[in-house]
Scaffold this active site. Structure first.
Site, PDB file in Angstrom:
ATOM      1  N   GLU A 126      48.466  54.033  67.373  1.00  0.00           N
ATOM      2  CA  GLU A 126      47.098  53.164  67.054  1.00  0.00           C
ATOM      3  C   GLU A 126      46.480  52.673  68.353  1.00  0.00           C
ATOM      4  O   GLU A 126      45.258  52.297  68.343  1.00  0.00           O
ATOM      5  CB  GLU A 126      47.596  52.041  66.341  1.00  0.00           C
ATOM      6  N   HIS A 196      54.468  47.794  54.699  1.00  0.00           N
ATOM      7  CA  HIS A 196      53.493  48.472  53.903  1.00  0.00           C
ATOM      8  C   HIS A 196      52.761  47.409  53.108  1.00  0.00           C
ATOM      9  O   HIS A 196      52.237  47.455  51.943  1.00  0.00           O
ATOM     10  CB  HIS A 196      53.732  49.601  53.103  1.00  0.00           C
TER      11      HIS A 196
END
Length: 361
Positions: A126, A196
């Site tokens: 990322e 998540h």
């Protein structure tokens, strides 16, 4: 800290006001509202998921942008990206698995249509995704980076906060990365657990130089995403992943933009103001109906839409005549629970109880 709701009471005409702001990284004020119940009987002892405390409420069909087409939220995102690639030859889309369409299918078909040089996969890094996006934007191209889940944006935090947000200021406006837009699926979905389910907008909501946007449905998603891409500041666009397929509206086919930093009053009210964003807007609409039916309390509902810079003028009118302290309804200060998600989220019952406490202050 998790997503939150704040309450106000004001004195003029005995008006009450209740508003919500997300204040942390675990759940977010736009938390998704799915409830898990174990269904046990002699024939079936499997655990089942049931939608519990929110139902998507579509907006009226927009008429000012031309013909519309039925789309869910991820299709409206795809439509916005398609429009951008078609109109801007410098635009590129990149991230983990975006070449085959992404885990939520938001980029499906775009590589085949525009080529592997404009829609391509990146390594699982990322920090590298955002760093590459900054470089692309500084070079003058339009960079659209996807972080596969908002929970995994934190390795890129330094690149976003210390590089992207400060690039223009640091160079005295000689250089900037305003052509950078970062997309990320956001919020809980009923079974995402710790990694998540998070809503990290509050971490970025205090960082000058960024814009942070969260839509409530497909119409807003396309218009606000196109606005972020066109904006000359780096933008983070969080997408409520529980709404990717659950939210369906008539969305304009042609490109259109919606203004950033402008809240939208979805429902007029005289007693209480409810401010939210993302999925939580649909919870607030239900809470407003409950308050009217059960308490005789008239609620105003405001969708903040842009978290940073937020619409101070619209929201702060509530502060002028307070009759009680501002209050919040939020998740707990713990990591996001899995089996305890129904107790963790700021559902309509918690928000309704908050209004009851406030009117009795």
């Amino acid at each position: 800290m998790a997503a939150a709701a704040r309450f106000f009471i004001r004195s003029a005409n005995s008006k009450l006001s209740f508003t919500g702001f997300g204040t942390g990284g675990h759940s977010g004020f736009g938390a998704a509202l799915l409830k898990l119940w174990p269904s046990c009987n002699s024939r079936n002892k499997t655990q089942r998921r049931h939608v519990a405390h929110f139902s998507f409420q579509p907006d009226p069909v927009p008429t000012q942008y031309g013909p519309t087409q039925k789309m869910n939220l991820f299709q409206s995102i795809t439509s916005a990206l398609d429009d951008t690639l078609a109109s801007d030859p410098t635009a590129v889309i990149f991230g983990e698995d975006v070449a085959f369409g992404g885990v939520f299918r938001c980029t499906v078909g775009l590589r085949d249509k525009y080529g592997k040089d404009r829609v391509f996969n990146t390594p699982l890094c990322e920090q590298g995704i955002v760093g590459f996006g900054i470089g692309v934007a500084v070079a003058g191209a339009t960079a659209i980076a996807e972080i596969q889940f908002a929970d995994y944006i934190f390795p890129a935090f330094d690149q976003i906060v210390n590089e992207a947000a400060k690039y223009r200021y640091r160079s005295g406006n000689m250089f900037d990365c305003g052509n950078l837009t970062i997309r990320a699926p956001w919020g809980c979905v009923g079974h995402g657990s710790l990694y998540h389910s998070q809503s990290p907008e509050a971490f970025f909501g205090h960082c000058a130089g960024l814009k942070v946007v969260i839509p409530r449905g497909p119409v807003q998603a396309k218009g606000l995403l196109l606005s972020c891409i066109a904006d000359k500041n780096p933008c983070i666009f969080f997408e409520p992943k529980i709404l990717y397929r659950a939210a369906v509206e008539q969305v304009p086919v042609e490109p259109y933009t919606l203004p950033l930093s402008q809240a939208e009053i979805l429902q007029e009210g005289s007693d209480v103001t409810l401010v939210a964003w993302g999925t939580q807007i649909h919870v607030m609409k239900e809470v407003a109906n409950m308050a009217q039916e059960k308490l005789g309390v008239s609620c105003e509902v405001i969708d903040l839409q842009t978290i940073l810079p937020w619409d101070i003028e619209t929201v702060c009118k509530c502060f002028l005549n307070l009759e009680a302290p501002i209050s919040r309804v939020c998740g707990y200060d713990t990591p996001f629970a899995h089996i305890f998600e129904p107790f963790y989220i700021p559902d309509k019952w918690k928000c309704f109880e908050g209004i009851k406490r406030m009117i009795n202050y």
